[in-house]
Design a protein around this motif. Structure first.
Motif, mmCIF file in Angstrom:
data_model
loop_
_atom_site.group_PDB
_atom_site.id
_atom_site.type_symbol
_atom_site.label_atom_id
_atom_site.label_comp_id
_atom_site.label_asym_id
_atom_site.label_seq_id
_atom_site.Cartn_x
_atom_site.Cartn_y
_atom_site.Cartn_z
ATOM 1 N N PRO A 162 10.234 -9.688 2.853
ATOM 2 C CA PRO A 162 8.949 -8.992 2.776
ATOM 3 C C PRO A 162 8.665 -8.100 3.980
ATOM 4 O O PRO A 162 8.123 -7.007 3.814
ATOM 5 N N SER A 221 5.062 -6.807 -2.796
ATOM 6 C CA SER A 221 4.095 -7.327 -3.778
ATOM 7 C C SER A 221 4.683 -8.540 -4.487
ATOM 8 O O SER A 221 3.998 -9.546 -4.694
ATOM 9 N N ALA A 238 -7.818 -11.492 3.013
ATOM 10 C CA ALA A 238 -7.361 -10.146 2.659
ATOM 11 C C ALA A 238 -8.370 -9.101 3.122
ATOM 12 O O ALA A 238 -7.996 -8.064 3.695
ATOM 13 N N LEU A 295 -1.620 -12.489 3.768
ATOM 14 C CA LEU A 295 -1.584 -13.366 2.600
ATOM 15 C C LEU A 295 -0.318 -14.218 2.575
ATOM 16 O O LEU A 295 -0.343 -15.375 2.157
ATOM 17 N N LEU A 296 0.802 -13.653 3.042
ATOM 18 C CA LEU A 296 2.042 -14.445 3.108
ATOM 19 C C LEU A 296 1.879 -15.581 4.117
ATOM 20 O O LEU A 296 2.214 -16.734 3.836
ATOM 21 N N THR A 316 -2.376 -6.491 4.932
ATOM 22 C CA THR A 316 -3.042 -7.415 4.012
ATOM 23 C C THR A 316 -2.024 -8.376 3.404
ATOM 24 O O THR A 316 -2.243 -9.591 3.351
ATOM 25 N N TYR A 317 -0.909 -7.837 2.971
ATOM 26 C CA TYR A 317 0.139 -8.666 2.372
ATOM 27 C C TYR A 317 0.680 -9.680 3.380
ATOM 28 O O TYR A 317 0.919 -10.842 3.039
ATOM 29 N N THR A 318 0.912 -9.208 4.619
ATOM 30 C CA THR A 318 1.451 -10.124 5.625
ATOM 31 C C THR A 318 0.484 -11.278 5.875
ATOM 32 O O THR A 318 0.886 -12.434 5.964
ATOM 33 N N TRP A 361 6.945 -10.636 -3.402
ATOM 34 C CA TRP A 361 6.937 -11.791 -2.487
ATOM 35 C C TRP A 361 5.558 -12.430 -2.422
ATOM 36 O O TRP A 361 5.416 -13.653 -2.466
ATOM 37 N N VAL A 362 4.532 -11.582 -2.278
ATOM 38 C CA VAL A 362 3.168 -12.104 -2.144
ATOM 39 C C VAL A 362 2.775 -12.888 -3.395
ATOM 40 O O VAL A 362 2.253 -13.998 -3.306
ATOM 41 N N LEU A 408 2.022 -16.874 -3.305
ATOM 42 C CA LEU A 408 0.663 -17.323 -3.635
ATOM 43 C C LEU A 408 0.647 -18.204 -4.879
ATOM 44 O O LEU A 408 -0.116 -19.169 -4.950
#
Lengths: 243, 232
Positions: free
Chosen positions: B185, B213, B102, B142-143, B138-140, B215-216, B220
């Motif tokens: 997402p 958010s 991240a 993490l996905l 950042t989210y992508t 989805w992440v 996770l």
């Protein structure tokens, strides 16, 4: 036997008790239990597929057992306060990513364990890789990869060493190096547990022997006890596991 | 965490990911700047949606490098065994790795944004939209990270995620026919900084943020549960 020891003497003791591991319907381990003690090299012997690696992986918290316990210093590996300074583990290959240099590999392990980076050159020197530290692991020979794995295990100078088939694929010089090295570790009061299917190579190195076959311990004791009336450890081994 | 950052820094594929993340949107914007037609108020933001490919690579290789098997002639080892004997707590290990991914993804987003926006004539600099870009990247990452933890292999998630971002956006095409796909997402998340061109569902930036958010968090949590329970 083991429970008669006081808690104070558990330092460096590996205690495995009643491990049962099933994968699907096959039972890989059926109640495996033994001890490895400080100051001694314990050889964990058995044919391929007998359950040596599974037992060691459970001991190191990599795999889960359905039943039983595997303890270091009286606690499960995953609960150790400082695993890298307590147990050094050598498993398959080098345990490093091919595209990293040997030194970069040791660096991340040192960082994640909070060890001084000065240890990196010390352990490279110790295993005879001082000149190869800046080479990528992908360019290492099998023997060099194994030495890097040993260097990684030694970073925290742990009182306990666990090695899965450390002699596999080594040239005679490498085998001699590992044997001498492990004897020295044990003589300095540390615990060494190693698995192997090479009996002949081990007879001169081990103090205690545990023999596993098809997920069960079939013999354990000192080298002399297990060898018994047989001419050699190798003969005793084949007598034990023949079917 | 320090160990995980050190791991990322010493992988060449992470540097490739960084190069893609920064260069793709910057260079495309730069090329576009020669064409008058390319200039529009949203141009820079749209290119930044493409640059997310770099952090997809980052998220995938951060995990797949742990599971890459050495050839049989090298002993068939995998780095994950070293990682988990150094940091035996699975949750701590995963959290440190996710945090490192991240952090690097957010950093790359800021650098790519600086490059892109300085070249994107006409794109207005709006703080909330720029924050949306950082969040989306950042989210992508993490996905991609979470999905790779589940499959333990890099190739499939890498190909699927990259193709969806660059060549043919399956989610975009599906969202045309089935409005529910607007809540995937990538579609919803992009609403944080680009206007819908012709979407059937109107998602506000805030709803886009909340959807992504969600989805992440879900991915996770599933990754963490599976990772802590299975054999390494």
């Amino acid at each position: 036997m083991w429970f008669s020891r006081g808690l104070g003497s558990l330092n460096g003791v590996i205690t495995i008790d009643g491990l049962v591991k099933r994968r699907g319907k096959t039972e890989i381990l059926s109640g495996v239990g033994f001890q490895a003690l400080p100051g001694r090299v314990t050889g964990f012997l058995g044919p391929n597929g007998a359950g040596k690696s599974s037992t060691l992986r459970i001991l190191l918290g990599l795999d889960r057992a359905q039943q039983g316990t595997a303890l270091v210093n009286g606690v499960p590996f995953v609960s150790l306060a400082d695993p890298v300074r307590t147990v050094g583990a050598v498993l398959d290959g080098s345990g490093a990513h091919r595209s990293r240099t040997g030194r970069a590999h040791l660096r991340w392990v040192a960082r994640s364990a909070g060890l001084p980076l000065s240890r990196i050159d010390e352990v490279l020197e110790l295993v005879g890789l001082a000149d190869a530290g800046s080479k990528r692991v992908g360019r290492y020979s099998l023997g060099m990869g194994r030495r890097l794995a040993l260097a990684t295990a030694l970073l925290g100078d742990p009182p306990v060493l666990v090695l899965d088939e450390p002699l596999n694929g080594l040239d005679p010089e490498g085998i001699r190096f590992i044997r001498t090295f492990l004897r020295e570790r044990a003589e300095s009061g540390r615990t060494v547990l190693l698995s192997s299917h090479l009996m002949g190579e081990l007879a001169e190195t081990v103090d205690d022997v545990v023999v596993i076959d098809r997920g069960r311990i079939v013999a354990q004791g000192t080298l002399a006890e297990v060898t018994g009336a047989h001419r050699s450890l190798e003969e005793a081994f084949f007598a034990l596991v023949s079917r | 965490m320090k160990g995980e950052l050190s791991k990322l820094a010493s992988l060449w594929s992470v540097w490739l990911a960084g190069a893609v993340a920064v260069l793709v949107p910057t260079v495309i914007t730069w090329l576009n700047s020669f064409m008058a037609r390319g200039a529009g108020p949203d141009r820079g933001y749209q290119e930044l949606a493409f640059g997310v490919m770099g952090v997809i690579i980052l998220g995938v290789v951060a995990v797949s490098s742990e599971y890459a098997t050495e050839g049989p002639e090298a002993g068939g080892g995998r780095q994950i065994t070293t990682s988990l004997t150094a940091v035996p707590s699975r949750l701590r290990f995963l959290a440190a790795k996710a945090a490192a991914v991240a952090l690097v993804a957010a950093l790359l987003a800021v650098v790519a944004m600086a490059g892109t926006m300085s070249l994107a004539a006409g794109s207005s600099v709006e703080v909330t939209r720029l924050a949306g870009v950082v969040c989306y990247w950042t989210y992508t990452a993490l996905l991609a990270f979470g999905i790779t933890v589940l499959v333990r292999h890099g190739v499939v998630p890498l190909v699927v995620l990259l193709v969806n971002t660059s060549l043919v956006s399956m989610t975009f095409l599906l969202s045309k026919t089935f409005p529910v796909f607007s809540f995937t997402p990538d579609m919803a998340g992009a609403r944080m900084f680009v206007e819908p061109n012709d979407s059937t569902v109107d998602i506000s930036p805030l709803l886009g943020f909340l959807t992504m958010s969600g989805w992440v968090v879900v991915v996770l949590v599933i990754a963490a549960v599976v990772f802590t329970r299975r054999d390494a």
